[in-house]
Scaffold this active site. Structure first.
Site, PDB file in Angstrom:
ATOM      1  N   CYS A  30       0.921  -1.414  -0.230  1.00 52.58           N
ATOM      2  CA  CYS A  30      -0.153  -0.093  -0.118  1.00 52.58           C
ATOM      3  C   CYS A  30       0.931   1.202   0.069  1.00 52.58           C
ATOM      4  CB  CYS A  30      -0.825  -0.181   1.087  1.00 52.58           C
ATOM      5  SG  CYS A  30      -0.103   0.024   2.991  1.00 52.58           S
ATOM      6  N   MET A  31       0.489   2.662   0.951  1.00 53.09           N
ATOM      7  CA  MET A  31       1.066   3.433   0.372  1.00 53.09           C
ATOM      8  C   MET A  31       2.286   3.392   1.922  1.00 53.09           C
ATOM      9  SD  MET A  31      -0.760   6.086  -1.491  1.00 53.09           S
ATOM     10  CE  MET A  31       0.423   7.464  -0.565  1.00 53.09           C
TER      11      MET A  31
END
Length: 514
Positions: A30-31
């Site tokens: 993810c981020m």
């Protein structure tokens, strides 16, 4: 060392500590986190992973998550995937497999132990509601990089328009900033079908109906439809419906006709329901969300901001913050920005202030102070995991006082919303100082930046004061304000106060996130 070599070195350091290539069942990111599916959790060396310089911390959920931070994780993941593929292709030496198991346990016993741990963890985290929220997150999280990029371009374009500069370039920038948002429903439909087990392109095809200009000629419920009506919520519903229609067709349509009939019926049935039902219903829901958000901050103001800012960290810990992603996206579609994100970002400010207070309250604990010094820059940029899992959460009470700081920061921004000065973000994902390029509002960029900066300062100050004066009991100070060996063993081993390890030869462990 070159950046590429550094990322590969990080990946190479991580792989053996998670049990090697054979133990990795899935890889995603993810981020900020590398998310790994593992066959046997018992093969993971948590403490050694935390000691890797690039690793900010580890989190265990339905997947094993290694916090690397924004930017880094996107570069390390491909290197890690390549190493896993290479590891699977090469036969593992028998000695390496034997070395991973204690001599007192057989391979079967270790496998059974790992399976039991995995089953227990899945049972704990696999509630229907949390599984649903994870699916929603899996649909929207891949869109965040495009939202950020287009949001920053939109902000730059707005600044140039206001200043009257580069008038020949601003139309091009507007096209770049708006192109993705104009077609976001298609991407949501594609990801939704993929997540729910259908053919992604069919989900995208059905969702594309929503943004097709020709829908303006269609009437439903006595009203003319508008292109984009229903937005991402309509696209999500349309794609889920397409998946169920497709699965029904796969079950009943003869194989000889499947390639022709199944896609046709999927688009036809789902498209008709979308045009004459879903677009109208989803449009009403989207409008209601925007109206409620405006009403909440216009009338609730400081009180609403206080509650939202104070509760966001616990929501993150429970995984419930994922439910907000479609709401943010809907608000960005409707208004050009989400007014909720800057308020929720104040939770990170409270966390930073609390960590600073811990630093001053524990002058003798070199380990925790070192963790704070290394994690604070990431915290200022909105990456809160190292401070949460390495500092405030293991200590207990400072996590609560960090929430207090977030509440005051959220209340500050909420108050200005109530006074008519909206502060919003044109994209989701970043927070802290990283949110400045994405800020937008209704009273000029300067005013918006000033209010958001004021909220950060209030969050920092409130988190610091609440933690400094109320974040430590006498027992907690006695336990942790000591030389590093006792405190480190306590934090790493128990996640909270406990009896210090005695003896000069006791191993010193770093808190999570170091």
């Amino acid at each position: 060392m070159a950046t590429e070599d550094k990322n590969r070195a990080t990946a190479a350091a991580i792989l053996p500590l998670v049990g090697g290539a054979a133990n990795v069942s899935s890889i995603a990111h993810c981020m900020t986190r590398l998310r790994l599916g593992l066959h046997d959790r018992s093969l993971v060396d948590d403490e050694a992973l935390k000691a890797i310089p690039a690793v900010m911390g580890v989190v265990e959920d339905d997947t094993y998550q290694i916090v690397l931070g924004p930017g880094t994780v996107a570069r390390v993941t491909p290197e890690f995937e390549q190493l896993v593929e290479e590891g699977r292709a090469a036969p593992e030496p028998a000695t390496a497999a034997a070395a991973t198991a204690p001599t007192t346990a057989s391979a079967d016993e270790l496998a059974a132990q790992g399976a039991a741990m995995k089953a227990a963890r899945k049972t704990k985290n696999a509630t229907p509601f949390k599984l649903f929220l994870r699916r929603i997150a899996n649909i929207f999280v891949p869109l965040i990089p495009a939202l950020i990029g287009c949001g920053i371009i939109a902000g730059l374009n707005g600044l140039l328009v206001n200043l009257g500069w580069l008038t020949s370039v601003t139309p091009a920038l507007a096209a770049m900033a708006s192109g993705f948002m104009a077609l976001i429903a298609v991407f949501v439909g594609f990801n939704t079908a993929k997540e729910f087990g259908g053919t992604p392109i069919l989900g995208g095809a059905v969702a594309a109906i929503i943004v097709f200009p020709g829908v303006a000629n269609i009437e439903a419920f006595g009203q003319k439809l508008s292109p984009g009506q229903g937005g991402v919520l309509g696209a999500l519903g349309a794609a889920v419906l397409a998946v169920y229609v497709e699965k029904w067709c796969r079950r009943w349509v003869p194989e000889a006709l499947d390639v022709l009939v199944t896609p046709t019926l999927t688009v036809l049935v789902s498209g008709l329901v979308t045009l004459f039902g879903l677009m109208y219903v989803a449009g009403e829901i989207s409008t209601a969300i925007g109206t409620f958000a405006d009403w909440l901050l216009s009338n609730g103001g400081a009180g609403a901001g206080f509650v939202l800012g104070g509760l966001f960290l616990p929501l993150v810990m429970l995984g419930l913050h994922q439910a907000l992603i479609p709401i943010h996206t809907t608000l960005i579609e409707q208004q050009g920005y989400t007014v909720l994100l800057p308020i929720l970002a104040m939770a990170g400010a409270g966390q930073v202030g609390a960590a600073a207070a811990v630093y001053f309250r524990l002058p003798r604990n070199e380990s925790i102070r070192r963790t704070i010094k290394s994690a604070l820059p990431a915290g200022l940029l909105g990456v809160g995991e190292p401070l949460i899992y390495g500092v405030s959460l293991p200590l207990g009470r400072p996590f609560i006082t960090a929430c207090v700081g977030g509440a005051f920061g959220g209340g500050f921004i909420g108050l200005f919303n109530q006074l008519g000065d909206k502060v919003g973000s044109t994209a989701i994902g970043p927070s802290g100082w990283a949110l400045f390029p994405l800020l937008d509002g209704n009273h000029g960029l300067g005013t918006t930046i000033a209010i958001y900066a004021g909220g950060l300062l209030v969050g920092y100050l409130a988190g610091f004061l609440a933690t400094y004066f109320f974040g430590f009991s006498k027992d907690l100070l006695t336990e942790f304000n000591v030389s590093q060996a006792p405190a480190e063993s306590t934090v790493a081993a128990t996640g909270g106060p406990a009896s210090p390890t005695t003896g000069p030869d006791s191993p010193a462990k770093e808190p999570a996130g170091v």
